[in-house]
Design an enzyme around this catalytic site. Structure first.
Site, PDB file in Angstrom:
ATOM      1  N   LYS A 292      41.723  54.801  43.972  1.00 47.27           N
ATOM      2  CA  LYS A 292      42.149  54.476  45.342  1.00 47.27           C
ATOM      3  C   LYS A 292      43.524  53.802  45.354  1.00 47.27           C
ATOM      4  CE  LYS A 292      38.609  51.771  46.079  1.00 47.27           C
ATOM      5  NZ  LYS A 292      38.001  51.849  44.740  1.00 47.27           N
TER       6      LYS A 292
ATOM      7  N   ARG B 142      33.841  48.251  53.165  1.00 47.42           N
ATOM      8  CA  ARG B 142      32.931  48.413  52.039  1.00 47.42           C
ATOM      9  C   ARG B 142      31.476  48.228  52.446  1.00 47.42           C
ATOM     10  NH1 ARG B 142      36.886  47.064  47.808  1.00 47.42           N
ATOM     11  NH2 ARG B 142      35.972  47.158  45.761  1.00 47.42           N
TER      12      ARG B 142
ATOM     13  N   ARG C  67      42.084  49.605  32.488  1.00 42.96           N
ATOM     14  CA  ARG C  67      43.051  49.356  33.567  1.00 42.96           C
ATOM     15  C   ARG C  67      43.903  48.117  33.256  1.00 42.96           C
ATOM     16  NH1 ARG C  67      41.168  49.397  39.666  1.00 42.96           N
ATOM     17  NH2 ARG C  67      39.484  48.067  38.906  1.00 42.96           N
TER      18      ARG C  67
ATOM     19  N   ARG D 138      42.395  42.591  34.814  1.00 37.96           N
ATOM     20  CA  ARG D 138      41.687  41.795  35.813  1.00 37.96           C
ATOM     21  C   ARG D 138      40.439  41.167  35.207  1.00 37.96           C
ATOM     22  NH1 ARG D 138      41.066  45.859  40.779  1.00 37.96           N
ATOM     23  NH2 ARG D 138      39.045  44.813  40.807  1.00 37.96           N
TER      24      ARG D 138
ATOM     25  N   ARG E 275      29.533  45.827  39.838  1.00 43.62           N
ATOM     26  CA  ARG E 275      30.364  46.392  40.904  1.00 43.62           C
ATOM     27  C   ARG E 275      29.980  47.825  41.221  1.00 43.62           C
ATOM     28  NH1 ARG E 275      35.673  45.556  38.237  1.00 43.62           N
ATOM     29  NH2 ARG E 275      36.583  46.701  39.979  1.00 43.62           N
TER      30      ARG E 275
HETATM   31  P1  ADP Z   1      38.306  48.118  42.906  1.00 44.08           P
HETATM   32  O1  ADP Z   1      39.658  48.699  43.251  1.00 44.08           O
HETATM   33  O2  ADP Z   1      38.084  48.068  41.444  1.00 44.08           O
HETATM   34  O3  ADP Z   1      37.187  48.759  43.643  1.00 44.08           O
HETATM   35  P2  ADP Z   1      39.103  45.883  44.569  1.00 44.08           P
HETATM   36  O4  ADP Z   1      40.418  45.425  44.080  1.00 44.08           O
HETATM   37  O5  ADP Z   1      39.095  46.755  45.775  1.00 44.08           O
HETATM   38  O6  ADP Z   1      38.355  46.613  43.359  1.00 44.08           O
HETATM   39  O7  ADP Z   1      38.136  44.667  44.840  1.00 44.08           O
HETATM   40  C1  ADP Z   1      37.941  43.655  43.894  1.00 44.08           C
HETATM   41  C2  ADP Z   1      36.911  42.668  44.428  1.00 44.08           C
HETATM   42  O8  ADP Z   1      37.398  42.056  45.632  1.00 44.08           O
HETATM   43  C3  ADP Z   1      35.566  43.273  44.809  1.00 44.08           C
HETATM   44  O9  ADP Z   1      34.672  43.381  43.712  1.00 44.08           O
HETATM   45  C4  ADP Z   1      35.066  42.261  45.865  1.00 44.08           C
HETATM   46  O10 ADP Z   1      34.565  41.081  45.268  1.00 44.08           O
HETATM   47  C5  ADP Z   1      36.357  41.884  46.583  1.00 44.08           C
HETATM   48  N1  ADP Z   1      36.617  42.775  47.735  1.00 44.08           N
HETATM   49  C6  ADP Z   1      37.677  43.627  47.899  1.00 44.08           C
HETATM   50  N2  ADP Z   1      37.585  44.282  49.068  1.00 44.08           N
HETATM   51  C7  ADP Z   1      36.439  43.843  49.654  1.00 44.08           C
HETATM   52  C8  ADP Z   1      35.777  44.169  50.879  1.00 44.08           C
HETATM   53  N3  ADP Z   1      36.264  45.087  51.733  1.00 44.08           N
HETATM   54  N4  ADP Z   1      34.613  43.517  51.149  1.00 44.08           N
HETATM   55  C9  ADP Z   1      34.108  42.593  50.334  1.00 44.08           C
HETATM   56  N5  ADP Z   1      34.674  42.264  49.167  1.00 44.08           N
HETATM   57  C10 ADP Z   1      35.828  42.862  48.817  1.00 44.08           C
HETATM   58  P1  ADP Z   2      40.605  51.860  42.220  1.00 42.64           P
HETATM   59  O1  ADP Z   2      41.688  51.260  43.072  1.00 42.64           O
HETATM   60  O2  ADP Z   2      39.851  52.942  42.931  1.00 42.64           O
HETATM   61  O3  ADP Z   2      39.692  50.848  41.617  1.00 42.64           O
HETATM   62  P2  ADP Z   2      42.804  52.477  40.360  1.00 42.64           P
HETATM   63  O4  ADP Z   2      43.776  53.254  41.173  1.00 42.64           O
HETATM   64  O5  ADP Z   2      43.128  51.067  40.051  1.00 42.64           O
HETATM   65  O6  ADP Z   2      41.322  52.610  41.011  1.00 42.64           O
HETATM   66  O7  ADP Z   2      42.580  53.285  39.012  1.00 42.64           O
HETATM   67  C1  ADP Z   2      41.693  52.790  37.994  1.00 42.64           C
HETATM   68  C2  ADP Z   2      42.290  53.032  36.614  1.00 42.64           C
HETATM   69  O8  ADP Z   2      42.292  54.455  36.349  1.00 42.64           O
HETATM   70  C3  ADP Z   2      43.743  52.597  36.471  1.00 42.64           C
HETATM   71  O9  ADP Z   2      43.908  52.116  35.146  1.00 42.64           O
HETATM   72  C4  ADP Z   2      44.555  53.878  36.698  1.00 42.64           C
HETATM   73  O10 ADP Z   2      45.773  53.845  35.957  1.00 42.64           O
HETATM   74  C5  ADP Z   2      43.623  54.938  36.137  1.00 42.64           C
HETATM   75  N1  ADP Z   2      43.694  56.217  36.864  1.00 42.64           N
HETATM   76  C6  ADP Z   2      43.922  56.425  38.182  1.00 42.64           C
HETATM   77  N2  ADP Z   2      43.890  57.741  38.481  1.00 42.64           N
HETATM   78  C7  ADP Z   2      43.619  58.386  37.318  1.00 42.64           C
HETATM   79  C8  ADP Z   2      43.451  59.775  36.959  1.00 42.64           C
HETATM   80  N3  ADP Z   2      43.555  60.754  37.860  1.00 42.64           N
HETATM   81  N4  ADP Z   2      43.179  60.051  35.675  1.00 42.64           N
HETATM   82  C9  ADP Z   2      43.080  59.066  34.752  1.00 42.64           C
HETATM   83  N5  ADP Z   2      43.217  57.748  35.015  1.00 42.64           N
HETATM   84  C10 ADP Z   2      43.490  57.416  36.284  1.00 42.64           C
END
Ligand code: ADP
Ligand code: ADP
Ligand code: ZN
Length: 216
Positions: A13, A88, A127, A160, A171
């Site tokens: 994302k 979410r 990541r 992270r 998660r």
């Molecule tokens: P990822 O990209 O790995 O899904 P995020 O960066 O979006 O993780 O979120 C990291 C953490 O921040 C989540 O595990 C949660 O604790 C909190 N968080 C982020 N967005 C939300 C949301 N919309 N509602 C509740 N908690 C959130």
């Molecule tokens: P999210 O925001 O959904 O948690 P991220 O965009 O942070 O996901 O991506 C998670 C990890 O996967 C990062 O380390 C990113 O560099 C890697 N990644 C993202 N897209 C791809 C892909 N198409 N193939 C392989 N690795 C990817």
């Protein structure tokens, strides 16, 4: 263009939102990034959110709804926005619907990104993120030119705290239980378009652009 990117942790994302933001010149609104910066700065909200984030659970709805409501009022959202990691939960989606209605805006697309669980785990454990500009990397799939150093700004990369294996499993469960139901929620509003999130970052970006331009 008002977009939501929906998908489990590691789906890509953030990666795709940053590319879309540059291409369409509309902001990426990542509640995760906003919360992490509040934690770093030890604001009242950051102190409140930290325990939830460290354990891999969701921060309470009213906290994140407040963040997004405030953010959507900023002038840079006038021509559109990309929500990354919000909503979410169903109550968050309901609150977003009300906020947008109040602002006279509609959602145009909900892009659901799907990726296998094993791939999600491999992505999250590898990541890395730039501490300064927030650019994301993967130690194997999308490495920086120099180990541990951001290509864009030369700052250090960090992992992270919540990307460790124990928290990660929590998660993924939270996603299945609380967030995945949003796919049906938005399918009922005919907004969902599904994209296979596996393959090259560029190919996935192209698929998303094709989808949003079709319905723009
Ligand atoms: P990822 O990209 O790995 O899904 P995020 O960066 O979006 O993780 O979120 C990291 C953490 O921040 C989540 O595990 C949660 O604790 C909190 N968080 C982020 N967005 C939300 C949301 N919309 N509602 C509740 N908690 C959130
Ligand atoms: P999210 O925001 O959904 O948690 P991220 O965009 O942070 O996901 O991506 C998670 C990890 O996967 C990062 O380390 C990113 O560099 C890697 N990644 C993202 N897209 C791809 C892909 N198409 N193939 C392989 N690795 C990817
Ligand atoms: Zn950087």
């Amino acid at each position: 263009m008002n977009l939501i990117l929906l998908g489990p942790p590691g789906a890509g994302k953030g990666t795709q939102a940053k590319l879309l933001s540059a291409r369409f010149n509309i902001p990426q609104i990542s509640t995760g990034e906003i919360l992490r910066s509040a934690v770093r700065e030890s604001t009242v909200m950051g102190v409140r959110a930290k325990g939830f984030m460290d354990s891999g659970s969701l921060v309470p709805d009213e906290v994140v709804v407040g963040i997004v409501e405030e953010r959507l009022l900023k002038a840079d959202c006038q021509n559109g926005f990309i929500l990354d990691g919000f909503p979410r939960t169903i109550p968050q989606a309901d609150a977003l619907g009300q906020t947008l209605q109040g602002l006279g805006k509609d959602l145009n697309h909900v892009i659901a990104i799907t990726v296998d669980t094993n791939e999600l785990i491999a992505r999250i454990t590898g990541r890395r993120t730039c501490i300064k500009c927030g650019k994301g990397y993967h130690i194997t799939f999308d490495p920086p030119k120099v180990d541990g150093v951001c290509d864009l700004c030369g700052s250090d990369l960090c992992q992270r705290d919540d990307d460790k294996e124990e928290t990660l499993r929590m998660r993924l469960q939270v996603y299945d239980k609380q967030t995945e139901p949003l796919i049906s929620y938005y399918t009922a509003q005919s907004l969902v378009r599904t994209v296979l999130g596996q393959g090259s970052i560029e190919d996935i970006q192209r698929s998303i652009i094709n989808l949003v331009e079709e319905r723009a």
